[in-house]
Design a protein around this motif. Structure first.
Motif, PDB file in Angstrom:
ATOM      1  N   LEU A 153      29.988  -0.482   4.432  1.00  0.00           N
ATOM      2  CA  LEU A 153      30.692   0.670   3.881  1.00  0.00           C
ATOM      3  C   LEU A 153      29.804   1.495   2.949  1.00  0.00           C
ATOM      4  CD1 LEU A 153      33.393   2.170   3.703  1.00  0.00           C
ATOM      5  CD2 LEU A 153      33.965   0.732   1.772  1.00  0.00           C
ATOM      6  N   CYS A 183      28.614   5.394   3.396  1.00  0.00           N
ATOM      7  CA  CYS A 183      28.811   6.403   2.346  1.00  0.00           C
ATOM      8  C   CYS A 183      27.492   7.093   2.010  1.00  0.00           C
ATOM      9  CB  CYS A 183      29.369   5.761   1.085  1.00  0.00           C
ATOM     10  SG  CYS A 183      31.036   5.182   1.279  1.00  0.00           S
ATOM     11  N   ILE A 234      34.819   2.503  13.219  1.00  0.00           N
ATOM     12  CA  ILE A 234      35.577   2.372  11.969  1.00  0.00           C
ATOM     13  C   ILE A 234      36.143   0.973  11.857  1.00  0.00           C
ATOM     14  CG2 ILE A 234      37.673   3.116  10.784  1.00  0.00           C
ATOM     15  CD1 ILE A 234      37.100   5.915  11.679  1.00  0.00           C
ATOM     16  N   ILE A 274      34.084  -0.415   8.847  1.00  0.00           N
ATOM     17  CA  ILE A 274      34.775  -0.171   7.580  1.00  0.00           C
ATOM     18  C   ILE A 274      35.884  -1.183   7.342  1.00  0.00           C
ATOM     19  CG2 ILE A 274      36.115   1.529   6.289  1.00  0.00           C
ATOM     20  CD1 ILE A 274      34.398   3.631   7.428  1.00  0.00           C
ATOM     21  N   THR A 305      34.007  -4.922   5.536  1.00  0.00           N
ATOM     22  CA  THR A 305      34.039  -4.673   4.100  1.00  0.00           C
ATOM     23  C   THR A 305      34.865  -5.716   3.369  1.00  0.00           C
ATOM     24  OG1 THR A 305      33.940  -2.353   4.634  1.00  0.00           O
ATOM     25  CG2 THR A 305      34.466  -2.893   2.384  1.00  0.00           C
TER      26      THR A 305
END
Lengths: 291, 270
Positions: free
Chosen positions: A152, A156, B37, B41, B45
């Protein structure tokens, strides 16, 4: 003939010189200043020039002795290949989200079509400049500190990088459009969004697509190393092996990075080439229509 | 008339086909994005570590407490970073001269061997990230500013030599022929025939690259070459987040200075 010669000899002889007074003085002073600056820089940074001379021999020695047979088996492992896929996905996602944010920012940051020249223009410019100025490695470290390890923060960081990179190029592309259609739309009473969609967008569509492809390519290049500071992907393997002094594995990882980047560059060059051909064809068609 | 109708039908069909292809592409993009995604993500994560929005804001807030006592110590690293960028660009220019010479089709010494070699060097230089170059040189020449300079130089070679080679390929061949015809040797051809024609392009490129190199040299300290990167790294290691922000502001001001300088130099030259 005689008379001519006598006139010539009577005229005050003009001195021709390669050197002209004020111009050359400035030139040589500037050169001298550059040389002095160079000497100062070398002295200030403590660079040993003798080391520079034997540099290539030593680089070659280090590479051949420690890095030479690259451990190809290591990069053929399933774990590593999975990290390659993750890197590709990270770059894809980062570039996509980054460009989705960069597009409206570029609209606000182009002087000719921005919504408000007083407020939005400087704000968008500042944001694009700030995200461009901070290197993607620093973004990575900052996001890792805030969000923890994982992919993540890498995404970013890539998003910030792409905002800076694509935002600037997008805005430059908007600033050179033909303002005729924009004025026509405005005078017909279109709102800013309509003006953007129907007057600006058709003019920048192809150029933006080219920039988007290029951005993806550059983002992939950055994604291969963001893992170095804990943001997932291949960079993490690189970091681990660098710290464990597994130089042959490092060599293999570096080679794999080069190969992947060259492949992505070839694909992006091919795609941009095709796009340019299409754009040229479009332009010819438009010009033919106009004529 | 029937001809026109069939033409219209043909047009309609091709339009519909194009729409289908576009729809398919869109679906493909959507699926890959959602997949990425999901993998990156959501699954990868550690959401407990990230915490709630308030906790994120709290850790951002730690960066906002500026540590102004650091400012007097930033002068020397800033100068180091700046000089590293300058020397790196200069050395990069020096390295890119032969590469551009090899890689320009009209002046290359051998089209079979050296031309592809020059092109390969250009791609290689651009495709390796500056961090990786820095790692290689830190391993080879040890810590200090030298590996940083070399890394910046190697990364700059690709861009400078590519633009230079393209400029050489686009020159007007007449001056070159004229100098050849009066008996100029290869060096004279380059110095009097080619160099004046490419000078502005090359200078503009160097200024552009120098501007980028300031950005790059600011991170060289992260892998052991001095400058602002080292200060950044130290502040980070001390968990002094206010200091980190100050270092970033210093980098920003240095880059702003570089941008202003490069703007005026470019105006003076072009």
């Amino acid at each position: 003939m005689n008379a001519y010669n006598s006139i010539q000899s009577k005229a005050p002889a003009r001195e021709w010189s390669r050197y002209r007074f004020p111009r050359d003085l400035f030139r040589f002073t500037a050169l001298l200043a550059c040389l002095l600056g160079l000497m100062f820089a070398i002295d200030f940074l403590g660079i040993d020039l003798a080391r520079l001379l034997t540099l290539f021999g030593r680089v070659g020695e280090v590479l051949s002795e420690r890095y030479f047979p690259p451990d190809v088996d290591y990069v053929m492992q399933g774990d590593y290949l999975a990290s390659v896929v993750e890197t590709v996905q990270m770059a894809y996602l980062g570039a996509l989200i980054g460009m989705l944010i960069a597009a409206p920012l570029a609209w606000f940051a182009s002087w000719n079509v921005t919504l408000s020249r007083r407020v939005l223009y400087p704000l968008a410019r500042l944001f694009i400049m700030a995200s461009r100025s901070v290197h993607e490695m620093i973004w990575t470290i900052l996001f890792v500190t805030v969000l923890g390890f994982g992919m993540l923060p890498g995404v970013c960081a890539l998003v910030m990088f792409c905002i800076g990179f694509a935002g600037k190029l997008f805005a430059e592309e908007i600033e050179v459009i033909d303002m005729g259609p924009v004025e026509a739309m405005r005078s017909a009473g279109a709102n800013p969004l309509q003006t953007f969609c129907y007057a600006v967008w058709p003019q920048i569509q192809t150029a933006w697509t080219g920039i988007a492809i290029y951005t993806w390519d550059v983002a992939f290049r950055a994604a291969t190393v963001v893992g170095f500071f804990g943001a997932g992907g291949m960079g993490w393997y690189l970091k681990r092996n660098v710290q464990q002094l597994e130089t042959e594995r490092v060599a293999a990882i570096l080679l794999s990075i080069v190969v992947l980047v060259v492949i992505s560059e070839l694909i992006s060059a091919w795609a941009r080439h095709r796009l340019n051909r299409k754009r040229d064809a479009n332009r010819i068609a438009i010009e033919a229509e106009a004529a | 008339m029937t001809h026109l109708v069939s033409l219209q039908a043909e047009l309609e069909r091709s339009r519909r086909r194009r729409q289908w292809v576009q729809l398919l592409m869109l679906a493909l993009v959507l699926v890959t994005v959602l997949g990425s995604i999901q993998v990156i993500i959501i699954e990868d994560t550690d959401w407990d570590r990230v915490g709630s929005f308030g906790q994120i804001m709290e850790s951002v807030g730690r960066f906002m407490a500026l540590d102004l006592s650091l400012i007097p110590h930033l002068g020397i690293p800033m100068l180091e970073t700046f000089l590293m960028a300058c020397l790196g660009t200069l050395l990069g220019l020096f390295f890119s001269l032969p590469v551009a010479w090899f890689g320009a089709l009209n002046v290359t010494p051998s089209k079979r061997i050296l031309y592809p070699f020059g092109r390969f060097l250009m791609t290689l230089s651009r495709s390796i990230h500056e961090m990786v170059w820095a790692l290689i040189f830190v391993a080879a020449v040890g810590l200090g500013a030298l590996p940083g300079i070399l890394a910046i130089a190697m990364r700059s070679v690709g861009f400078i030599s590519k633009i230079t080679a393209e400029a050489i390929e686009n020159i007007d061949p007449k001056p070159v022929e004229a100098i050849r015809a009066v008996g100029g040797n290869n060096f004279q051809v380059m110095y009097y025939g080619i160099l004046p024609q490419i000078k502005t392009v090359v200078l503009g490129t160097i200024i552009f690259e120098w501007d980028i190199n300031i950005r790059r040299s600011a991170i060289m300290g992260l892998v052991g070459a001095g400058g602002l990167g080292l200060t950044f790294f130290r502040q980070m290691a001390m968990y002094n987040y206010g200091g980190v922000t100050v270092v970033i502001l210093a980098i920003l001001s240095l880059i702003l200075l570089g941008e202003i300088l490069s703007h005026y130099t470019r105006k003076a030259i072009v």
